[in-house]
Structure formats: structure tokens, C-alpha cells
Design a protein around this motif. Structure first.
Motif, PDB file in Angstrom:
ATOM      1  N   ILE A 430       0.828  -1.206   0.000  1.00 40.22           N
ATOM      2  CA  ILE A 430       0.000   0.000   0.000  1.00 40.22           C
ATOM      3  C   ILE A 430       0.865   1.259   0.000  1.00 40.22           C
ATOM      4  O   ILE A 430       0.521   2.270  -0.622  1.00 40.22           O
ATOM      5  CB  ILE A 430      -0.951  -0.019   1.208  1.00 40.22           C
ATOM      6  N   SER A 431       2.018   1.195   0.716  1.00 42.57           N
ATOM      7  CA  SER A 431       2.876   2.374   0.795  1.00 42.57           C
ATOM      8  C   SER A 431       3.442   2.761  -0.565  1.00 42.57           C
ATOM      9  O   SER A 431       3.822   3.924  -0.776  1.00 42.57           O
ATOM     10  CB  SER A 431       4.032   2.117   1.764  1.00 42.57           C
ATOM     11  N   GLU A 432       3.497   1.837  -1.493  1.00 44.01           N
ATOM     12  CA  GLU A 432       4.005   2.136  -2.834  1.00 44.01           C
ATOM     13  C   GLU A 432       2.916   2.712  -3.739  1.00 44.01           C
ATOM     14  O   GLU A 432       3.206   3.153  -4.848  1.00 44.01           O
ATOM     15  CB  GLU A 432       4.584   0.867  -3.474  1.00 44.01           C
ATOM     16  N   ILE A 433       1.662   2.685  -3.288  1.00 44.13           N
ATOM     17  CA  ILE A 433       0.549   3.228  -4.077  1.00 44.13           C
ATOM     18  C   ILE A 433       0.054   4.475  -3.357  1.00 44.13           C
ATOM     19  O   ILE A 433      -0.594   4.392  -2.322  1.00 44.13           O
ATOM     20  CB  ILE A 433      -0.591   2.202  -4.218  1.00 44.13           C
ATOM     21  N   LYS A 434       0.335   5.652  -3.884  1.00 44.36           N
ATOM     22  CA  LYS A 434       0.003   6.884  -3.180  1.00 44.36           C
ATOM     23  C   LYS A 434      -1.496   7.113  -3.098  1.00 44.36           C
ATOM     24  O   LYS A 434      -1.997   7.729  -2.164  1.00 44.36           O
ATOM     25  CB  LYS A 434       0.652   8.074  -3.889  1.00 44.36           C
ATOM     26  N   GLN A 435      -2.224   6.667  -4.106  1.00 42.64           N
ATOM     27  CA  GLN A 435      -3.657   6.936  -4.120  1.00 42.64           C
ATOM     28  C   GLN A 435      -4.403   6.320  -2.944  1.00 42.64           C
ATOM     29  O   GLN A 435      -5.480   6.768  -2.593  1.00 42.64           O
ATOM     30  CB  GLN A 435      -4.278   6.415  -5.434  1.00 42.64           C
ATOM     31  N   VAL A 436      -3.889   5.300  -2.362  1.00 45.99           N
ATOM     32  CA  VAL A 436      -4.585   4.637  -1.273  1.00 45.99           C
ATOM     33  C   VAL A 436      -4.654   5.493  -0.020  1.00 45.99           C
ATOM     34  O   VAL A 436      -5.445   5.255   0.874  1.00 45.99           O
ATOM     35  CB  VAL A 436      -3.896   3.279  -0.960  1.00 45.99           C
ATOM     36  N   ASN A 437      -3.874   6.563   0.004  1.00 44.49           N
ATOM     37  CA  ASN A 437      -3.890   7.430   1.170  1.00 44.49           C
ATOM     38  C   ASN A 437      -5.250   8.090   1.375  1.00 44.49           C
ATOM     39  O   ASN A 437      -5.601   8.461   2.498  1.00 44.49           O
ATOM     40  CB  ASN A 437      -2.817   8.513   1.036  1.00 44.49           C
ATOM     41  N   HIS A 438      -6.032   8.286   0.295  1.00 44.45           N
ATOM     42  CA  HIS A 438      -7.360   8.863   0.449  1.00 44.45           C
ATOM     43  C   HIS A 438      -8.228   7.987   1.344  1.00 44.45           C
ATOM     44  O   HIS A 438      -8.921   8.470   2.241  1.00 44.45           O
ATOM     45  CB  HIS A 438      -8.019   9.035  -0.927  1.00 44.45           C
ATOM     46  N   PRO A 601      -4.938   2.073  -8.577  1.00 39.90           N
ATOM     47  CA  PRO A 601      -4.502   1.244  -9.716  1.00 39.90           C
ATOM     48  C   PRO A 601      -4.639  -0.221  -9.324  1.00 39.90           C
ATOM     49  O   PRO A 601      -3.745  -0.817  -8.730  1.00 39.90           O
ATOM     50  CB  PRO A 601      -3.037   1.661  -9.906  1.00 39.90           C
ATOM     51  N   ARG A 602      -5.759  -0.799  -9.665  1.00 29.80           N
ATOM     52  CA  ARG A 602      -6.166  -2.115  -9.165  1.00 29.80           C
ATOM     53  C   ARG A 602      -5.120  -3.198  -9.455  1.00 29.80           C
ATOM     54  O   ARG A 602      -4.673  -3.919  -8.557  1.00 29.80           O
ATOM     55  CB  ARG A 602      -7.516  -2.489  -9.779  1.00 29.80           C
ATOM     56  N   SER A 603      -4.718  -3.323 -10.698  1.00 31.49           N
ATOM     57  CA  SER A 603      -3.793  -4.393 -11.077  1.00 31.49           C
ATOM     58  C   SER A 603      -2.437  -4.208 -10.408  1.00 31.49           C
ATOM     59  O   SER A 603      -1.820  -5.173  -9.923  1.00 31.49           O
ATOM     60  CB  SER A 603      -3.618  -4.428 -12.590  1.00 31.49           C
ATOM     61  N   MET A 604      -1.971  -2.948 -10.355  1.00 32.68           N
ATOM     62  CA  MET A 604      -0.673  -2.686  -9.743  1.00 32.68           C
ATOM     63  C   MET A 604      -0.680  -3.028  -8.250  1.00 32.68           C
ATOM     64  O   MET A 604       0.275  -3.589  -7.715  1.00 32.68           O
ATOM     65  CB  MET A 604      -0.290  -1.212  -9.940  1.00 32.68           C
TER      66      MET A 604
END
Length: 787
Positions: A430-438, A601-604
Motif C-alpha cells: 500500500i505504501s508504494e501506491i500513493k492513491q490509497v492514502n485517500h 490502480p487495481r492491477s498494480m
């Protein structure tokens, strides 16, 4: 020089009221010492007459009354002493020298045959071989041991054989009356700088011990123990006291099992006294000592059996803080015992950590195990694994606790808790995907609102149904240092309370309402719930006590396959989104696509999760996947049957390394039989050494979930009301709670007997601390005096 008789008369103290009496035979005319002063004179006279030179005759009558000058004979007549038959002569008329079998037993340190026809020679041989005090000769030793039947000599020191046999007074104990430890341990030596003074010192010590109150009570106990052993006699005397003490022990045990304060014993004992029971161990101080004793005896018995069975063990540790902010270390052992079908988890201790340094933690673990009887030699032969969380202090590759364990106990398996690694793999992804911070910020905001603001919480709770209140209060922090099940609970609570949350935030917080109205946010929430459900299933499976290291490996691979399927298709909650938007519950929410809040980014995300699960769960930095290849030798379902020949040479090469890992020798014939039987049939009996090896593999802990449960119990015991409890006291209470049987199955009698053997006071002993009494004021009493 002067006349020896006159020296004795000058040194003899005057006869006083404390005159000592010797026992008399009804049919014999025995010697009676008229006073303590005269007895002392005779003992001094024995020293002077015997001296350092040996007399040629060894006959008893000649030794007691030797030929002497006239003045010495007059002195004896002055003392009014008569020559009579001794008890020995009365019982054994054939022995003209007066030596009996009871005397022979006094000189039991010389392992030579005793010839009954010539006892005088036997006694002479014994006396010659004894190491005597430096101020005595053989005749003096013989005379004193005849005069005092309880007296024994060992290695030049005196002791009391009666006191060393009984050792404690039991029910006959009184205040300030104690059995002398020096006389029990044969440590009595003379004092003084010259021979005369040292002889006088020994005479005084012998006489004082002979007339002491404690020694007299020991003699009474021995007279009552004609047909019983001393230990049986003491417990027989204490039966009534033990029964009363058992009730107190049961009360304390029940309080500990129910996590009640030990101060509650005062009320419990008061009720027993109201019902006719009399108990003096009725204070919280006594209850604390009893709980300590029970915990100590439990550990001693359990760990002694583990050591005697030579069981293989795995250490599990974890760190946490108490209510009083003290850093503590909880230590568990998982071991394999023959009587149990599955590995047994045992609580060892809760220790306060003064320092968080790896060296201090390592020494704390080692000292705790040594206190339980696990020596370093035992650990080198039987310690096979160590499990903890991923803290650098514990598992650091350079100077962590695990590294120090490997230095002292090579070839042990260092294992990082799988549940901890599972959540780290999710956090890393999760830390590598910035959008999840929302999503994370939104959930943390809800948590802060409904857990720190009673006003806002009450407004919402008044407006929604009761079932939704329960779901909303479950919302907590997500994607932090918590296990997957906790994160799933928080996300699911938002999912079910979604419409109510939107209505509430529309009036109070428009920013959060806009997030909820974004369809991307709803899709992200559904995706995270589907992922967290897989993680939660895996986490629950890994926490199961029946899951071993091989099953855990299978569960992890199964979860990875499920996430790969999710990457290709859609999850259970994702497929419900279209239907929810059209439903009546969601019809008031104006869903739209806001580019400010981009979708995940679902797949990523799924690719990152799968990759990190491979890195953290499948491949371990200490052992990688090769360790599972060795363990697979014991699991026929994993064998490549198309490659197996009889004998299986490739498998036998791995078997040698498996034996090194398990520190257990698997018989090669058993392994070949095991392989042949499984090739021919699936339902076959397992050889003994293979069964034992499979048990040892199960001993390796895959997580420290049990340590977490231990900290939960610690928090229940050490509440804010009981935060004055020391760490050692909490450890004792946890020992009883975790290792003790249920109250209905627990027998307190052995613990009470060991309590009595340690010279603790029993429940009927009035010398204990009295409980504080509550004052009943006159005003309160006056209510009951109304006419």
C-alpha cells in the motif's frame, strides 16, 4: 599444677533451679543428676580424666569409673553419684562392656562390618576412623555420644541426628521456637583459643541444645513416630491444620483464576468464619505469599517433567508495556511431550525490561529458562527454534537477540512471526501506491471523530438504528501496525454504515461527504474489503494452534492463488457496487466521478501484494524455501512419486540435514519403510521415529499469537486499579491462570504440604498478621437499636 578435683570445684557453677533430670528405669537404680551444675562438673571431669592419653582398657565400666587417686574418689562421693547398670546393660546382659546396637549406629560413617560377638573391638575401630573435634580424643567422643544419644560427629563437627531427621516442628511450632540450622547441618564447632576453652565451649553448646525447647519438641515427635515416618507423622499431626489451610489455598486459587484482586480474600474468609470456619491466613499479604508459592510449585513440577522427558523446545517472546508504562518481556515455550498428541504451549515468565538492549533481553531470556531448570547444556541439545516479531532489537542481523542465540546455540531456526510478516506485506504494498492514502485518511478521520469526540458521536448515534451504532463504533485505524482482521473490521463497518455516514457528514462535514459521494471511493473500499478478507482468512488460519510450519506454507500459497484470481476477475464486494447504487439505501447519495480523488490502480496494487507476500512469507532471509524441502520428507503428499525409487537416495541425503535441524536421529530403516509403505498404499502405519520427528516439526512456532494472548491476560490482571502490582506478582498470577487446572480438578493438598515443609504458617496458626477491622460507627449502630 594443683589438684584436678579442686579445679573442677572452682569452675563448677552453683546448682540452681534449672536442674536437669535424666530419665530413670522403673526396675533399675539409675543415675540422677541433682542439678545442672553437677552435670557440668561430671562433663568437665570426663575431659580431665580422659585427657589425651588412651587407657589400655576399653570396657565401659572402667571408662565411666576408672581407678583414680583418693582425692578424686572423694570428689565423686561428694557428688553423691552411684554406679548403676546402664540401659544398654539391661537390654544386653551378654555385653559386659555396655555397648549396644544403638551405639553402633552412632558411628555409621565407617563402612566396616560390625561383629556382634565383640562389640568393644567394633567400637574401637569406628572411633579410630572418625574425624573428631581437635579438642577431643576417642574416649571423650565415646562418652559424650553415650551420654547424649542424639549426638553425632561428622568431619570433626557436631550435629543432632534427631533434629536433622525431623528438621521442622510442624504443628508443634511456637513463637520464637526454631530448630537450630547448625545442629541440623552438622556445623557445630568449638570456640576458643586453647584446648580447655574449646572443650568448655563444646560442653556448653551440647548442654544448651539438650535442654532447648525446640530439641525437646523434636524428642516428643520422635516418641510419637514409632510406627510412622517423620514426614508422615508431621502431616498426621497437621491433618486438621492442613484441612483448614487447603480451604484458604482454594480461595486464593479461585480469586486468581477469576482475575480478582487478592484483597478480596478478606471478605471470602470472613464469610467462611461466619459459616463456622476459623482461618488466620486472611489478609492480602498471606494471599500474595500463597499465590507465589503455588506458582513456584507449578513451574517446578511441570518443567521438571519436561526436562526429564528430554523434550524439544521452541522459545516464543514478545514485548509490550503495562498500564504503569513499564516495558515487559513475555516468554513462552512450545514443546513436544509424549503424552500429548499436539505441541504444548507453556508460559514461562513475565519479566520487566530495564533496558531494551539486545544483550539485556538475551540475558533475561537465558536467566528465566535457567531458573526453570533449563541449563545451557539442555538448551544446546534440545532448543530447535526461536520465534518473535520483526523488531530490529530482536531479529537484527548484526547484534539482535536472535543473533546472540545463534552464537550460543547454533543451528536453531530463527522464525519471524508469520502474522506480523503478513501485515507488513500488505503495508509495504500500500505504501508504494500513493492513491490509497485517500482511503486511509478517511478511515483515520472517522476513527478520531467517533473515538475522541463524545458530542459528535452522540449526535449520530441518536439518529441511527441500534444495529448501525454497533457497526460504527467498530471503526478503527486501518493499514497501520495492526493485524488484517482488525483492518477488515474497520472497513466492513464503513461499508455497512455508508448511507448513514453520508447523511451525517452532509450536515457536519461536507469534505467527508464529497468523498463518500465519489464512486471511485466506493470501488476502492470494495476492493480493499475483498483483499482484507483473504488476509483475514489467512491470519486466522495462521493463528490456529493446529497449524504447523508446513500447513502454514500451504495456506500462504493458497492465499496467493486467490489474489491472482482476484486480479483477473472481480471480488465479491466489487460485484455488488452497481446493485448498491441503485438500491433504496443509496438512492439519496449523488454518486459522481471526481477526478480529484483518483481510483486505486487495481492491477498494480494486487501485483505488489503478491510480490511482497512471496518476499516476506515464502522466502525467509534465514532459511528461504529449502527448509520446507527438508520438512516435506515427512509429508508423503508432497513427494515426487514419479522420481522415487526404492531406496530413495535423494530423500535419504536430505534426511541427514533434517536430523541436524530437528536435533533428533531418524532411523534410516524406519524412513525406508515409511517410503515403501506410502508408495504401495496411502493408509499405512507410521514408524516410531517418523512420528516423533513429525511432532518435533510441529513444535516450531510459526507466530507469537500466544504471547499476544499473554499480554491480553496481563492487561486484564494489571488494570488501572491494580497498577501497583509488581511484574513478578503479575507473572505469578499469569502462571496460575495459564498453567493451572480448573478449580474443580485442582488438588491443593500437595501445595499445602510443601507450604508446611517450607516452615510457613498454617491457617490455624494465630501468629499471622491480622486483617484490619472496619469501624462500625455509633450512628450506623444506632439505626439497629431503634425500638
Amino acid at each position: 599444677m594443683g589438684d584436678p578435683g579442686s579445679e573442677i570445684i572452682e569452675s563448677a557453677p552453683p546448682a540452681g533451679p534449672e536442674a536437669s533430670e535424666a530419665t530413670t528405669d522403673e526396675n533399675e537404680d539409675d543415675i540422677q543428676f541433682v542439678s545442672e551444675g553437677r552435670s557440668k562438673c561430671v562433663l568437665e571431669y570426663v575431659d580431665l580424666v580422659c585427657g589425651d592419653k588412651e587407657e589400655p582398657s576399653t570396657c565401659h565400666s572402667d571408662i565411666l569409673f576408672p581407678k583414680m587417686p583418693k582425692r578424686q574418689g572423694d570428689f565423686l562421693r561428694f557428688l553423691n553419684v552411684k554406679k548403676v547398670k546402664t540401659d544398654t546393660e539391661s537390654n544386653n546382659s551378654k555385653n559386659h562392656c555396655g555397648l549396644s546396637k544403638s551405639k553402633e549406629s552412632n558411628f555409621k560413617y565407617v563402612e566396616q562390618p560390625i561383629i556382634e560377638e565383640n562389640p568393644s573391638c567394633s567400637s574401637k575401630e569406628e572411633t579410630d576412623n572418625l574425624v573428631l573435634p581437635d579438642c577431643w580424643n576417642e574416649k571423650q567422643a565415646f562418652l559424650f555420644t553415650e551420654q547424649y544419644k542424639w549426638l553425632e560427629i561428622k568431619e570433626g563437627k557436631l550435629g543432632c541426628k534427631d533434629c536433622s531427621t525431623v528438621r521442622h516442628l510442624g504443628s508443634k511450632a511456637e513463637k520464637h521456637v526454631h530448630v537450630s540450622k547448625e545442629w541440623i547441618a552438622y556445623l557445630v564447632t568449638p570456640n576458643g583459643s586453647n584446648k580447655t576453652t574449646r572443650q568448655a565451649s563444646l560442653r556448653k553448646k551440647i548442654r544448651e541444645h539438650d535442654v532447648s525447647k525446640a530439641h525437646g519438641k523434636i524428642q516428643d515427635l520422635l516418641k510419637e513416630s514409632v510406627n510412622d515416618s517423620i514426614s508422615d507423622l508431621v502431616h498426621k499431626q497437621n491433618n486438621k491444620n492442613i484441612d483448614a489451610t487447603v480451604k484458604v489455598f482454594n480461595t486464593v486459587y479461585s480469586l486468581v483464576k477469576h482475575n480478582r484482586p487478592l484483597s478480596d480474600i478478606e471478605g471470602a474468609i470472613e464469610l467462611q468464619e461466619k459459616n463456622g470456619e476459623v482461618n488466620c491466613l486472611n489478609t492480602r499479604y498471606s494471599a500474595t505469599r500463597i499465590a507465589e508459592h503455588i506458582a513456584k510449585e507449578m513451574k517446578m513440577k511441570i518443567f521438571k517433567n519436561i526436562i526429564e522427558e528430554n523434550a524439544k523446545i521452541c522459545i516464543i517472546i514478545d514485548e509490550a508495556s503495562t498500564v504503569s508504562k513499564k516495558s515487559t518481556l513475555v516468554i513462552y515455550l512450545q514443546c513436544t511431550v509424549q503424552s500429548a498428541p499436539a505441541p504444548v504451549m507453556l508460559f514461562v515468565a513475565l519479566k520487566e525490561l530495564v533496558s531494551s538492549a539486545a544483550e539485556f533481553i538475551f540475558n533475561t531470556i537465558l536467566s528465566s529458562l535457567n531458573d526453570c531448570g533449563f541449563t545451557n547444556e539442555y538448551l544446546k541439545a534440545n532448543l530447535i527454534a526461536f520465534c518473535s516479531d520483526g523488531a530490529n532489537t530482536i531479529l537484527g542481523s548484526k547484534s539482535g537477540v536472535a543473533t546472540k542465540l545463534l552464537e550460543n546455540f547454533p543451528k536453531i531456526i530463527i522464525w519471524n512471526c508469520l502474522n506480523y510478516r503478513l501485515h507488513l506485506s500488505l503495508d509495504d504494498s500500500i505504501s508504494e501506491i500513493k492513491q490509497v492514502n485517500h482511503l486511509k485518511l478517511f478511515l483515520d478521520k472517522i476513527y478520531s471523530i467517533y473515538h475522541h469526540s463524545n458530542k459528535n458521536q452522540n449526535k449520530l448515534l441518536e439518529a441511527i438504528a441500534k444495529d448501525l451504532e454497533i457497526e460504527i463504533t467498530k471503526i478503527g485505524r486501518v493499514m497501520g501496525p495492526r493485524w488484517a482482521a482488525c483492518s477488515l473490521q474497520a472497513a466492513t463497518a464503513v461499508w455497512y454504515a455508508y448511507p448513514v455516514l453520508y447523511m451525517h457528514f452532509s450536515n457536519s462535514c461536507s469534505g467527508l461527504a464529497k468523498r463518500l459521494a465519489n464512486i471511485h471511493f466506493l470501488q476502492d473500499l470494495a476492493l480493499m474489503i475483498d483483499i482484507l478478507e483473504e488476509f483475514s482468512l489467512l491470519s486466522a488460519a495462521l493463528q490456529s494452534k493446529s497449524t504447523n510450519i508446513q500447513k502454514a506454507h500451504k495456506f500462504i500459497k493458497r492465499t496467493i492463488r486467490a489474489l491472482e484470481d482476484l486480479k483477473i476477475g472481480t471480488g465479491k464486494h466489487e460485484s455488488q457496487i452497481e446493485g448498491l447504487i441503485k438500491s433504496d439505501k443509496f438512492k439519496d447519495i449523488p454518486f459522481c466521478k471526481n477526478n480529484k480523488f483518483n481510483a486505486l490502480p487495481r492491477s498494480m496494487l494486487l501485483e505488489n501484494i503478491i510480490e511482497h507476500m512471496h518476499l516476506r512469507l515464502i522466502s525467509d532471509r534465514n532459511h528461504d524455501e529449502s527448509i520446507f524441502n527438508y520438512f516435506d520428507l515427512l509429508e508423503p503428499s508432497t513427494w515426487p512419486y514419479e522420481e522415487i525409487t526404492s531406496p530413495w537416495i535423494a530423500g535419504e541425503k536430505k534426511l541427514f540435514h533434517l536430523c541436524e535441524i530437528l536435533k533428533y536421529e531418524i532411523d534410516l530403516n524406519d524412513f525406508r519403510e515409511f517410503v515403501n509403505n506410502n508408495i504401495k498404499s496411502n493408509n499405512v502405519s507410521i514408524p516410531t521415529t517418523i512420528q516423533k520427528a513429525k511432532k518435533i516439526v510441529n513444535t516450531i512456532a510459526i507466530n507469537n499469537a500466544e504471547a499476544e494472548r499473554g499480554f491480553n491476560l496481563m492487561n486484564i490482571i494489571c488494570t488501572r486499579v491494580r497498577n501497583s502490582l509488581t511484574t513478578d506478582h503479575i507473572s505469578d498470577l499469569m502462571t496460575i491462570n495459564l498453567l493451572g487446572k480448573e478449580l474443580a480438578d485442582w488438588d491443593a493438598t500437595p501445595f499445602v504440604k510443601s507450604w508446611s515443609n517450607c516452615n510457613h504458617r498454617l491457617a490455624t496458626d494465630t501468629r499471622v498478621r491480622q486483617k484490619s477491622t472496619k469501624a462500625f460507627y455509633e450512628n450506623q449502630l444506632g439505626i439497629w437499636n431503634l425500638q
